[in-house]
Write a protein that holds these residues in place. Structure first.
Motif, PDB file in Angstrom:
ATOM      1  N   ILE A  86      -6.549   4.633  -0.619  1.00 28.05           N
ATOM      2  CA  ILE A  86      -6.108   3.731   0.497  1.00 28.05           C
ATOM      3  C   ILE A  86      -6.216   4.447   1.609  1.00 28.05           C
ATOM      4  CG2 ILE A  86      -4.045   2.840   1.384  1.00 28.05           C
ATOM      5  CD1 ILE A  86      -3.034   2.112  -1.464  1.00 28.05           C
ATOM      6  N   ASP A  87      -6.071   5.482   2.038  1.00 29.36           N
ATOM      7  CA  ASP A  87      -6.277   6.372   3.287  1.00 29.36           C
ATOM      8  C   ASP A  87      -7.742   6.227   3.561  1.00 29.36           C
ATOM      9  OD1 ASP A  87      -3.600   6.919   3.734  1.00 29.36           O
ATOM     10  OD2 ASP A  87      -3.872   8.985   2.881  1.00 29.36           O
ATOM     11  N   TYR A 140      -8.813  -1.356  -4.647  1.00 26.14           N
ATOM     12  CA  TYR A 140      -9.146   0.081  -4.047  1.00 26.14           C
ATOM     13  C   TYR A 140      -9.692   0.681  -4.960  1.00 26.14           C
ATOM     14  CZ  TYR A 140      -6.228  -0.914   0.487  1.00 26.14           C
ATOM     15  OH  TYR A 140      -5.936  -1.334   1.457  1.00 26.14           O
ATOM     16  N   CYS A 164       0.874  -1.130  -0.108  1.00 18.14           N
ATOM     17  CA  CYS A 164       0.040   0.117   0.061  1.00 18.14           C
ATOM     18  C   CYS A 164       0.876   1.217   0.101  1.00 18.14           C
ATOM     19  CB  CYS A 164      -1.030  -0.207   1.274  1.00 18.14           C
ATOM     20  SG  CYS A 164      -2.357  -1.080   0.937  1.00 18.14           S
ATOM     21  N   ASP A 165       1.946   1.299   0.860  1.00 15.68           N
ATOM     22  CA  ASP A 165       2.941   2.469   0.699  1.00 15.68           C
ATOM     23  C   ASP A 165       3.370   2.618  -0.829  1.00 15.68           C
ATOM     24  OD1 ASP A 165       2.625   2.974   3.383  1.00 15.68           O
ATOM     25  OD2 ASP A 165       4.532   1.973   3.884  1.00 15.68           O
ATOM     26  N   LYS A 207       0.723   3.970  -3.031  1.00 16.16           N
ATOM     27  CA  LYS A 207       0.401   5.465  -2.755  1.00 16.16           C
ATOM     28  C   LYS A 207       1.292   6.445  -3.367  1.00 16.16           C
ATOM     29  CE  LYS A 207      -1.016   6.481   1.512  1.00 16.16           C
ATOM     30  NZ  LYS A 207      -1.126   6.611   2.880  1.00 16.16           N
ATOM     31  N   TYR A 212      -8.510   1.752   3.788  1.00 14.17           N
ATOM     32  CA  TYR A 212      -7.510   1.081   4.285  1.00 14.17           C
ATOM     33  C   TYR A 212      -7.709  -0.287   4.977  1.00 14.17           C
ATOM     34  CZ  TYR A 212      -2.792   0.014   5.947  1.00 14.17           C
ATOM     35  OH  TYR A 212      -1.333  -0.539   5.894  1.00 14.17           O
ATOM     36  N   SER A 246      -3.402   7.302  -3.209  1.00 14.96           N
ATOM     37  CA  SER A 246      -3.027   7.764  -2.056  1.00 14.96           C
ATOM     38  C   SER A 246      -4.308   7.999  -1.026  1.00 14.96           C
ATOM     39  CB  SER A 246      -2.109   8.743  -2.090  1.00 14.96           C
ATOM     40  OG  SER A 246      -1.681   9.422  -0.865  1.00 14.96           O
ATOM     41  N   SER A 247      -5.105   8.724  -1.515  1.00 15.74           N
ATOM     42  CA  SER A 247      -6.286   9.155  -0.897  1.00 15.74           C
ATOM     43  C   SER A 247      -7.258   8.065  -0.774  1.00 15.74           C
ATOM     44  CB  SER A 247      -6.854  10.261  -1.551  1.00 15.74           C
ATOM     45  OG  SER A 247      -7.263  10.226  -2.831  1.00 15.74           O
TER      46      SER A 247
END
Length: 273
Positions: A99-100, A263, A86-87, A90, A103, A96-97
């Motif tokens: 996954i936040d 995602y 995931c990092d 992102k 999550y 990036s948004s």
């Protein structure tokens, strides 16, 4: 990951990136039901499981250590470092948004036969109806695992049925596809283990040769049932998502396209209405 046994349950600490609701109710598997206490019950590989996340962050599984080691550890892909993946994903601004916000989505490693039949049933269908058809199929023809839960019936069992038997369960025109698929797998004409060990390109070609399997069903089965984590299924939602990537998928997706897809698919269903 720390695993302990207590009162016929398995307690696991240290699992990162696992949201049960997002993972079990996102349209990749159809045999999970949320319980009144917030836990989830389901069946896979002929085994029943109830799983919940406690307030302290630990996961409690009603299963044996043998079944955890032989089935559920791989089923939930617990040996894969999703946090690191995931990092990496992102690096893309949209993901990036996303996954936040969502999550904890994982790709389940399902049994190829069940996944393939399930996604044949999924054609031109909604999740509620898919779940109903599969539940009736299992309750009618699958071996009982425990009270209220049955295994997914084998190809050999289903090959004894007619297309009309599947239609009676609500499968409609898909009944003839399931019948032919069951016959061919039971006879050995289709070898799912061989397909699983092919390259992605060859495996996709093999699935597309199956009566009633189109590109969407093939890609979903490859990702969710044959462990091709780099497969990127595209449906109407994902076609709209791909408009955000006019130059193709970004480099950071490479090797994990299927995780990125889940995602983005969840994001699309919640934001592109």
């Amino acid at each position: 990951m720390i695993i302990a046994e207590k009162e016929s349950k398995i307690i696991i600490n240290g699992i990162q990136c696992l949201n049960l609701a997002l993972t079990l109710d996102c349209g990749q598997a159809f045999r999970w039901e949320e319980q009144e206490n917030g836990s989830w019950s389901g069946a896979a590989f002929g085994k029943f499981l109830n799983i919940k996340k406690d307030s302290d962050g630990s996961f409690v599984l009603e299963t044996s250590i043998d079944d955890f080691n032989n089935v559920w550890q791989n089923y939930f892909d617990l040996d894969r470092d999703y946090a690191a993946i995931c990092d990496k994903l992102k690096e893309d601004k949209l993901l990036s948004s996303t996954i936040d916000d969502y999550y904890g989505i994982r790709i389940l490693n399902q049994e190829p036969w069940e996944a393939l039949v399930s996604f044949v049933i999924s054609q031109q269908n909604n999740i509620k109806r898919i779940k109903g058809i599969i539940k009736r199929l299992c309750n009618t023809y699958g071996e009982e695992i425990c009270v209220g839960w049955h295994a997914f019936p084998s190809a050999e069992v289903l090959s004894e049925l007619s297309a009309e038997d599947f239609e009676a369960l609500g499968a409609g025109y898909r009944g003839k596809y399931i019948k032919k698929l069951a016959d061919d797998v039971a006879s050995g004409k289709i070898n799912l283990d061989e397909i699983k060990n092919m390259s992605l390109e060859d495996a996709k070609a093999a699935l597309l040769d199956i009566y009633g399997v189109g590109i969407k069903v093939a890609n979903c089965a490859l990702l969710f049932g044959f462990q091709f984590i780099e497969c990127f299924p595209v449906d109407v939602w994902m076609k709209r998502v791909l408009e955000f990537y006019p130059n193709g998928l970004p480099e950071c997706f490479k090797g994990y396209e299927g995780i990125a897809q889940q995602y983005l698919f969840h994001w699309a269903r919640n934001n592109l209405k």
